[in-house]
Scaffold this motif. Sequence first.
Motif, PDB file in Angstrom:
ATOM      1  N   ASN A   1       1.101  15.138  -4.669  1.00 40.35           N
ATOM      2  CA  ASN A   1       0.250  14.307  -5.512  1.00 40.35           C
ATOM      3  C   ASN A   1       0.190  12.905  -4.911  1.00 40.35           C
ATOM      4  N   HIS A   2      -1.005  12.343  -4.834  1.00 45.19           N
ATOM      5  CA  HIS A   2      -1.132  10.979  -4.320  1.00 45.19           C
ATOM      6  C   HIS A   2      -1.791  10.088  -5.370  1.00 45.19           C
TER       7      HIS A   2
ATOM      8  N   CYS B   1      -2.581   4.887  -1.082  1.00 50.60           N
ATOM      9  CA  CYS B   1      -1.689   5.695  -1.898  1.00 50.60           C
ATOM     10  C   CYS B   1      -0.548   4.800  -2.358  1.00 50.60           C
TER      11      CYS B   1
ATOM     12  N   VAL C   1       2.437   5.815  -3.354  1.00 50.79           N
ATOM     13  CA  VAL C   1       3.779   6.207  -2.918  1.00 50.79           C
ATOM     14  C   VAL C   1       4.094   5.245  -1.769  1.00 50.79           C
TER      15      VAL C   1
ATOM     16  N   HIS D   1       4.237   6.618   1.733  1.00 49.85           N
ATOM     17  CA  HIS D   1       2.956   7.124   2.234  1.00 49.85           C
ATOM     18  C   HIS D   1       2.081   5.961   2.691  1.00 49.85           C
TER      19      HIS D   1
ATOM     20  N   MET E   1      -1.363   5.825   4.886  1.00 46.87           N
ATOM     21  CA  MET E   1      -2.334   6.294   3.898  1.00 46.87           C
ATOM     22  C   MET E   1      -2.894   5.056   3.196  1.00 46.87           C
TER      23      MET E   1
HETATM   24 CU   LIG Z   1       0.584   9.622  -1.131  1.00 49.11          CU
END
Ligand SMILES: [Cu+2]
Length: 635
Positions: free
Chosen positions: A555-556, A605, A607, A610, A615
């Motif tokens: 999941n992002h 993203c 996270v 990430h 990302m």
């Molecule tokens: Cu992500």
Amino acid sequence: MDRRTFIRSSAALGLLAGMQSLAPAWARSTPTNPIRSPALEPTRRAGRLVEYDLTIDRTPLTFGGKTGRAVTINGTVPGPLLRFTEGDEAIIRVHNRLHEDTSIHWHGILLPNAMDGVPGVNFPGIKARSTFEYRFPIQQYGTYWYHSHSAFQEQLGHYGPLVIDPAGGDPYTYDREYVVVLSDWTFEDPHDVLDNLKNRPNYYNFQRQTLFGLLRGEDMRLQDRLAWSRMRMDPTDISDITGATYTYLMNGQAPDPGWFGRFQPGERVHLRFINASAGTFYDVRIPGLPLTVVQASGQHIEPVVVDEFRIGIAETYDVIVEPKDQAYTVFAESMDRSGYARGTLAPRPGMTAPVPSRRKRPLLTMMDMGMAHGGSGMDHAMMKQGEVPVHHGSRNHGAMEKRARDASSDTTAAMHGHSMHDPHAGHGMTGMADMPGAAPTRLRPPGTLPEPVPHGSDGHGPANAMAPDVTRSRLHEPGVGLEDVPHRVLVYTDLRALHPEPRRAPDREIELHLTGNMERYMWSINGKTYAEDPLIPMTLGERLRLTMVNDTMMNHPMHLHGMWMELENGHGERIPRVHTVIVKPAERLSVLIEVDALGPWAFHCHVLYHMELGMFRVAMVQPPGASIPDRFVSR
Ligand SMILES: [Cu+2]
């Protein structure tokens, strides 16, 4: 304000409540002065001008007998609550006492580009031992937060809540309010965390299925196991980082005993949940209490009653509860079930409620792989040649894919935003309108859900480990681990803006694929990192449909700075505005963006790891015809 003072002020708040509640709850008129979470006292207030001073420093932080060094704001984790009223003018001086650069980004706040706080994008950052003054008008209401956008400081405690009261008051009433900041803490150096993940991506996944389990066919059929291993994925890869290293925090408190919030029976309590984690999605519930969700991403929605909601990193949800004369556990379980953050709501100090047992670890499903049928049969070889596992309405995708394979240009496929031949068509910079043979995007009315689309052959290179066979809308699904819970769970299709507004059709459409390689711990967009492909050009004044397709099995939570995303969840004029949206594995979702703010805006993203690995993009908003600044030209 240190952590102890934070607790003291909470206690003082309880006393105040005691005085106010001499009248029975039913006899009180609509409260005009609800009891609020303790906010930082502004340095100065002059008319609508509100000034705050924040100091960033390193401070020892102790949990369970272990001490680490947090990056703190005014000495605490989370930082202090900043409070404004819509229409105020904010001046916030940030004093950096660290030996390294820092920054503050005001998450979800619409403001002049130079005040957005992303080093290398909006400004050079705040140098060690220096002060930066932010100044911006407050043009919106709601629950938000702020955090560092420098290195890994966010993982180390550099975040805090920000609340803006609407100029006209909220459309609902409450007697008492608490801000509930969820976050995660590790005693490890975040650089080491990243190194560990790079060396062995399942480093923190102690829940991996054992060979023993495999042989006994404990969790899955053998056939599925073999298929998974061929995909170089494990169905327990839910979170990169788990309770193996994280201490899960609620308002800066470890779960035992956890945060405590007092109320008077009969009160309506407004809880402002903020997920300020670096790597944790939470599932939040208060056993015994229905949750009336009234805000999402800081925006009023039509109230919806649920028993549980998932809150992605950087999301906010506001709920109203009406507790009875008893104690309740505020339970925020990490999505992978490896731990939880915990608090207690109770009418009297010292009361506690049972802590729910943690639920079974969730497993990724074939749906997360982008398979239509689930269960066994995911093996490509087992699928009949040419079969496309889509069952949706009357459209014949099987025929469509075949046509697309045969013909050089297929209008139907193009209308779906994806060319079967060239997976890069429609990605990134190329607007759909520029594609030969593309049907006008306005054929799909604004606010509607995208149709499922078979994925073409993957052209993202080694940076992308897999491509789902089919990507589709999953906004109506609660998400991994919540599929079978025996109560109401919030889903994105529940979110309806409180006030309907006409939604203009998009002028242009772009499609971005969220890509990654879990085995190599690489994260990117369209198979390229930020360094390799930094920019998404946007034109001031245009109306954009941004389609995000998650090619990965994680999941992002995707976040756009500076402009709202209107989440196309099927509700037409009532589609909700969000600053962050979770894109589920193998999901295809779209947002509409009114491109009305000049400058480079981060899009990434949330996270943290990430984002750090690439990302990340810059949405570059320029007047028509302007050329791209040198620093954003691709390497
Ligand atoms: Cu992500």
